[in-house]
Design a protein around this motif. Structure first.
Motif, PDB file in Angstrom:
ATOM      1  N   ALA A 154       0.833  -1.205   0.000  1.00 30.96           N
ATOM      2  CA  ALA A 154       0.000   0.000   0.000  1.00 30.96           C
ATOM      3  C   ALA A 154       0.866   1.252   0.000  1.00 30.96           C
ATOM      4  CB  ALA A 154      -0.931  -0.010   1.209  1.00 30.96           C
ATOM      5  N   ALA A 155       1.970   1.232   0.748  1.00 29.83           N
ATOM      6  CA  ALA A 155       2.881   2.381   0.758  1.00 29.83           C
ATOM      7  C   ALA A 155       3.459   2.612  -0.628  1.00 29.83           C
ATOM      8  CB  ALA A 155       3.995   2.169   1.781  1.00 29.83           C
ATOM      9  N   GLY A 169       3.448   5.455  -5.749  1.00 25.02           N
ATOM     10  CA  GLY A 169       3.318   5.361  -7.201  1.00 25.02           C
ATOM     11  C   GLY A 169       2.220   6.239  -7.767  1.00 25.02           C
ATOM     12  N   LEU A 170       1.129   6.370  -7.035  1.00 28.54           N
ATOM     13  CA  LEU A 170       0.026   7.215  -7.487  1.00 28.54           C
ATOM     14  C   LEU A 170       0.278   8.692  -7.225  1.00 28.54           C
ATOM     15  CD1 LEU A 170      -3.041   5.090  -6.317  1.00 28.54           C
ATOM     16  CD2 LEU A 170      -2.210   5.397  -8.665  1.00 28.54           C
ATOM     17  N   GLY A 171       1.299   8.988  -6.436  1.00 32.97           N
ATOM     18  CA  GLY A 171       1.596  10.376  -6.099  1.00 32.97           C
ATOM     19  C   GLY A 171       0.555  10.985  -5.174  1.00 32.97           C
ATOM     20  N   ALA A 201       4.832   9.080   1.968  1.00 34.48           N
ATOM     21  CA  ALA A 201       4.303   7.779   1.552  1.00 34.48           C
ATOM     22  C   ALA A 201       5.222   6.643   1.984  1.00 34.48           C
ATOM     23  CB  ALA A 201       4.100   7.757   0.040  1.00 34.48           C
ATOM     24  N   LEU A 202       6.488   6.740   1.629  1.00 37.40           N
ATOM     25  CA  LEU A 202       7.419   5.652   1.930  1.00 37.40           C
ATOM     26  C   LEU A 202       7.869   5.669   3.395  1.00 37.40           C
ATOM     27  CD1 LEU A 202       9.531   5.727  -1.346  1.00 37.40           C
ATOM     28  CD2 LEU A 202       7.624   4.210  -0.756  1.00 37.40           C
ATOM     29  N   GLY A 203       8.112   6.862   3.929  1.00 39.42           N
ATOM     30  CA  GLY A 203       8.505   6.962   5.337  1.00 39.42           C
ATOM     31  C   GLY A 203       7.387   6.549   6.271  1.00 39.42           C
ATOM     32  N   GLY A 204       6.169   6.991   5.955  1.00 40.70           N
ATOM     33  CA  GLY A 204       5.020   6.591   6.775  1.00 40.70           C
ATOM     34  C   GLY A 204       4.757   5.102   6.686  1.00 40.70           C
ATOM     35  N   GLY A 205       4.862   4.562   5.475  1.00 41.35           N
ATOM     36  CA  GLY A 205       4.684   3.116   5.300  1.00 41.35           C
ATOM     37  C   GLY A 205       5.728   2.326   6.073  1.00 41.35           C
TER      38      GLY A 205
END
Length: 119
Positions: free
Chosen positions: A31-32, A37-39, A46-50
């Motif tokens: 999901a992250a 990818g969808l911006g 996105a990546l840090g939170g994931g």
């Protein structure tokens, strides 16, 4: 000479919770990547939170066998995943499905543990 230790009784509730969080960990990672990818969010968020949620889930998996408060942490993880639907709407559904599985695992595990305690 040391005495052999008896194996610790595993809680069914903790075991089921660990399985659910383990599978959910894969979904959260994907999901992250989807959010990135969808911006839908900035890459760091996105990546840090994931990554932060994945680390929280790994910590919860490790703590569930020792501490009762780790189950509350598991509920908090479920809430975070449902709230991730504000980034990508489909995650509301995925979060709700996993929250339902988590609820089932917690209630069934508690019943199994109480039955084991009675016998």
């Amino acid at each position: 000479m040391s005495t052999p230790q008896t194996p610790r009784q595993r809680s069914a509730q903790a075991s089921l919770g660990q399985v659910v969080l383990g599978f959910e960990l894969i979904v959260v990672g994907l999901a992250a990547l989807t959010i990135f990818g969808l911006g839908a969010l900035p890459p760091v968020v996105a990546l840090g939170g994931g990554a932060a949620v994945c680390l929280l889930m790994l910590a919860t998996i490790g703590l569930m066998m020792k501490y009762k408060w780790a189950f509350i942490l598991g509920w908090a993880v479920q809430a975070i995943i449902v709230l991730s639907g504000f980034a990508v709407t489909m995650l509301f559904l995925i979060g709700a499905v996993f929250a339902g599985i988590w609820t089932f695992a917690m209630t069934t595990g508690a019943k199994l543990d109480s039955q084991k305690k009675e016998n």
